[in-house]
Design a protein around this motif. Structure first.
Motif: not given
Lengths: 235, 220
Positions: A81, A101-102, A105-107, A109-110, A113, A144
């Protein structure tokens, strides 16, 4: 030209990022994709024996004794990362502000996963494999893909965040290729994801990366798995 | 910042709480999940991007995914260094520490027979792989904080991890004098000190009730 990048001893072009990993996808592939999509040429030093990994460790080149490691801009970066975030920031693939950026980041991270589940599949014991594949398919189609399809539908833009290509798009498209390798029918009901895949794939740098002979790595096969196990001393 | 943030999660994932707690301008509310039905309600109401918690409502967003939440808060409160190089260093330290913290988070859910062995594994990882890195960093620059001579996300995550490990292995820092001093100094920062006192929002070590609650909520 390709031999140029693979043969470290003869590469005379200085200043390119240098990737240290084994010759397989693993945790380095998303970094290869990001660099490629950013149009950044890179070199690779493949770890081929456990002793190569030992040497990197003993040299003090690996902060936490682990690879991936990328030499870039005078630093020896570790942790996938951290490496991705550095590259994304440097090449303007991380949005324009904190809020973008948030979201990125969220997308990301999904995607990670689900990607992690797919990546670990070769390591799954044979008697558990079918159940694992079923779980991956279920998560893909119920969790997803709907989430990302909805993001694209809601704003109607070409890319996930800020109407501009970002690392989130690149990670997602990479994932779409892996899902397609597993079962092409999984993408069937997600037209906007298919559109994103086509769009990103046709960007010149990505198109080049998708062609045979590039530094993109093939799916892990038995031989590749045995090599990885040997190098990382996994039973 | 007006109002508080609302964090919806089970009692386990402490990382956000730590970060929220120490940024002095940031008070936060918590809505605890105690039943499967509550989780279902959040999922059905489309509040959870990937149907998962933690989720933090902040600045008009419903943020999910621990790292994205941590990064946003850190960015907002100047806990992510002053430039890209510092940020990247913080990122590396945080990612390494989170690998160790993850072992602690998973520990209560291991089979009882495996739990003792795992404590030994955690101790070994901490002592051989992670702590030497940070001990060396602190010894090298002699500063109070890991990066850039100011408090960052890296310090907070490391402190949390050290304290959580000390709950299981009290002498885990015995070979690391700089980390010992560091732990004391960081713990004494007023906002952190307050968070470490009884009655704060910091959650206690996981117990059987905690494990049972988690299974009740999240098991299909």
């Amino acid at each position: 030209m390709i031999k140029y990048y693979r043969n470290q001893e003869t590469a005379i072009m200085a200043g390119k990022p240098k990737l240290h990993y084994f010759n397989g996808r693993g945790r380095m592939e998303c970094i290869r994709w990001l660099l490629a999509a950013a149009g950044v040429e890179f070199e690779e030093k493949f770890i081929e024996q456990p002793e190569d990994l030992d040497k990197l460790r003993n040299d003090g080149s690996l902060m936490f004794q682990q690879v991936p490691m990328v030499e870039i801009d005078g630093m020896k970066l570790v942790q996938t990362r951290a490496i991705l975030n550095y590259i994304a920031t440097k090449y303007n693939l991380y949005g324009k502000d904190m809020k973008e950026r948030a979201l990125i980041d969220m997308y990301s991270e999904g995607v990670e996963d689900l990607g992690e589940m797919i990546m670990h599949l070769p390591l799954c014991p044979p008697d558990q494999k079918d159940a694992k594949i079923a779980q991956i398919k279920e998560r893909t189609t119920n969790r997803y893909f709907p989430a990302f399809e909805k993001v694209l539908k809601n704003h109607g833009q070409d890319y996930l965040v800020g109407n501009k290509l970002s690392k989130a798009d690149i990670h997602l498209v990479e994932l779409l290729y892996y899902v397609e390798e597993l079962d092409p029918s999984l993408l069937a009901n997600f037209p906007l994801l298919k559109g994103l895949k086509a769009r990103v794939s046709s960007l010149p740098a990505v198109k080049k990366f998708l062609q045979p002979g590039s530094q993109r790595k093939p799916p892990m096969d038995e031989k590749n798995l045995e090599e990885a196990k040997r190098i990382f001393r996994i039973k | 910042m007006l109002g508080g943030t609302e964090g919806r999660r089970r009692r386990g994932r402490q990382r956000m709480r730590w970060l929220d707690g120490i940024t002095d301008s940031m008070d936060f509310d918590e809505e605890f999940l105690e039943t499967k039905e509550q989780l279902q309600k959040l999922q059905d109401g489309n509040h959870l991007l990937f149907q998962q918690v933690p989720m933090v409502e902040i600045d008009g967003m419903k943020l999910v995914q621990t790292r994205s939440i941590l990064h946003y808060i850190a960015d907002k409160h100047h806990l992510f260094g002053k430039d890209l190089k510092e940020r990247t260093l913080i990122d590396m330290y945080v990612e390494g520490t989170l690998d160790l913290l993850e072992l602690l988070i998973m520990h209560p859910f291991l089979k009882p027979d495996d739990q003792q062995k795992e404590v030994a594994n955690m101790a070994q990882k901490a002592i051989i792989r992670y702590f030497p890195v940070f001990e060396k960093v602190l010894r090298g620059h002699g500063q109070r904080f890991l990066v850039g001579n100011q408090l960052s996300l890296a310090d907070i995550i490391l402190l949390q991890t050290i304290l959580a490990l000390e709950e299981k292995i009290p002498n885990i820092l015995s070979a690391f004098p700089h980390l010992q001093e560091y732990t004391v100094k960081i713990s004494n920062i007023p906002t952190i000190k307050k968070f470490l006192e009884p009655g704060s929002k910091k959650k206690p070590p996981p117990d059987d009730i905690y494990v049972r609650t988690v299974y009740n909520i999240f098991m299909p």
